[in-house]
Design a protein around this motif. Structure first.
Motif, short mmCIF file in Angstrom:
data_model
loop_
_atom_site.label_atom_id
_atom_site.label_comp_id
_atom_site.label_asym_id
_atom_site.label_seq_id
_atom_site.Cartn_x
_atom_site.Cartn_y
_atom_site.Cartn_z
N TYR A 292 16.96 32.37 31.46
CA TYR A 292 15.82 31.54 31.84
C TYR A 292 14.78 31.49 30.73
N THR B 173 11.40 31.70 30.71
CA THR B 173 10.27 32.07 31.57
C THR B 173 9.04 31.25 31.19
N SER C 204 8.79 38.32 28.28
CA SER C 204 9.51 38.43 29.54
C SER C 204 11.00 38.46 29.21
N CYS D 48 14.23 30.78 25.04
CA CYS D 48 15.01 31.92 25.52
C CYS D 48 15.98 32.32 24.42
N ASN E 46 12.53 33.65 36.37
CA ASN E 46 12.19 32.23 36.42
C ASN E 46 10.86 31.97 37.13
N GLY E 47 10.16 33.04 37.46
CA GLY E 47 8.85 32.91 38.08
C GLY E 47 8.86 32.90 39.60
N GLY F 122 12.23 38.95 39.46
CA GLY F 122 11.37 37.82 39.13
C GLY F 122 10.14 37.74 40.00
#
Length: 388
Positions: free
Chosen positions: A164, A166, A175, A204, A314-315, A379
């Motif tokens: 991901y 982020t 992250s 990423c 991914n939050g 996440g």
């Protein structure tokens, strides 16, 4: 207490140092130029990626690893591989493998060219960061982790990580999703990361980090990691990443100790089709000169104390524990038994979940089917971290 002292001193330095004079700036610039000449080796070919990264194809025997005092005299060569591949099938190229191929000539290895801006960012970041994946307390602010670990005698471990980009990761933050092997003060980490301070962008990227009693650094930023792959750079930006409810992109990260000589290898790829990127020689380590006694998988953040973290993964905060496809995950988490050299799923050994987020970032285990094996989801959104 080291973490507490480290960050207090770092924050103080940023806020209280006097403005440098013109002469001091000039001398610092000369110092950076001299450092660039040392870290950027002569190349036989240069490759520029679509993302603007420049990779120099360096003669295997002239790569940065061999600047290390302990590696001046060695018998390493570009055809080296572990004595036991543990059922892996090594591939040079694979269709649809989501990797940038730089195609350096045989006998050379790709090293990302360092710029003056890279050195400036790295200097600031290194003053702030001495990573430790073990859970921290409020008195030791900085790194934050959601992970699962197992505790026995290991020759390595692996997992497939969803990739991901982020969102909203700022300077002096990162992250990551990673695997870590450790013993005593020595540890090795590898996985994906979004780290604008290290790379100057928010892509990423594949990364590795090693820590010994004498040194610690990312990728090949200090001597130690011996690159053997002439096509796949250690710190490249993944061309494709996962998109929530649209697609999943994965990469398998495998850290493995060669039982014959104690070198720690890093493999990446898909399924059993892996690429050997390189290795950390056994002589670099004290505790990891032998086996690992702990292996971790999960998500990790870094931020300054008394500030908002970036999101993790991914939050998304984990709510639907039966569908890991919605979240950042590490699936099929497995270890290599040091005695038998057999691969063992985490579900079959004693393990423990650790976090220093008090449940803010969800993480769960899932035994769904053979494809997923033991899966860790991690996440969540940004959160204010307070330090003393």
């Amino acid at each position: 207490m080291f973490g507490m002292k480290f960050f207090v001193l770092a924050v103080f330095a940023l806020s209280c140092v006097a403005k440098p004079t013109t002469r001091e700036l000039y001398e610092e610039d000369l110092k950076l130029e001299r450092q660039l000449k040392l870290v950027n080796k002569p190349s036989v070919k240069t490759v520029k990626t679509e993302y603007g990264d420049i990779y120099d194809c360096i003669d295997f025997y002239k790569q940065p690893a061999f600047d290390h005092a302990l590696l001046k005299s060695h018998e390493f060569h570009p055809e080296m591989r572990p004595s036991n591949m543990n059922g892996l099938e090594e591939v040079e190229k694979e269709e649809g493998n989501n990797e940038i191929e730089v195609e350096c000539p045989h006998g050379t290895v790709p090293i990302r060219r360092t710029t003056k801006e890279d050195l400036i960012r790295q200097k600031t970041f290194n003053q702030m960061f001495d990573s430790n994946v073990h859970p921290l307390t409020n008195s030791e602010p900085g790194n934050r982790v959601i992970s699962k670990y197992v505790d026995m005698d290991f020759a390595g471990g692996f997992a497939h990580f969803s990739l991901y980009q982020t969102p909203m990761v700022h300077q002096l933050q990162f992250s990551s999703g990673l695997i870590k092997v450790s013993n005593g003060t020595d540890f090795i980490k590898a996985g994906w990361t979004v780290n604008p301070t290290l790379y100057g962008d928010n892509r990423c990227r594949k990364f590795a980090y090693f820590h010994t009693r004498d040194q610690h650094c990312f990728n090949t930023n200090c001597p130690g990691f011996v690159v053997v792959n002439n096509n796949s750079p250690l710190d490249y930006a993944f061309p494709k990443v996962s998109e929530i409810a649209v697609r999943i992109m994965e990469c398998r990260f495998y850290i493995y100790r060669d039982p014959q000589n104690g070198n720690w290898w890093l493999f990446t790829g898909k399924g059993k089709k892996q690429k050997a990127l390189g290795f950390w020689p056994a002589k670099l380590f004290t505790d990891l000169a032998y086996n690992a006694d702990q292996v971790y998988w999960g998500g990790e953040l870094f931020t300054l104390p008394n500030s908002m973290t970036s999101p993790m993964g991914n939050g998304l905060l984990i709510k639907h524990v039966d569908d890991p496809r919605l979240y950042a995950y590490a699936r099929d988490c497995s270890v290599v038994d040091a005695k038998t050299q057999k691969v063992i799923g985490v579900a079959d050994v004693n393990s423990e979940e650790v976090t220093d987020f008090d449940g803010w970032y969800g993480r769960r285990k899932a035994h769904i089917e053979k494809y997923w094996g033991h899966t860790i989801m991690f996440g969540g959104p940004a959160k204010l971290i307070k330090g003393n």
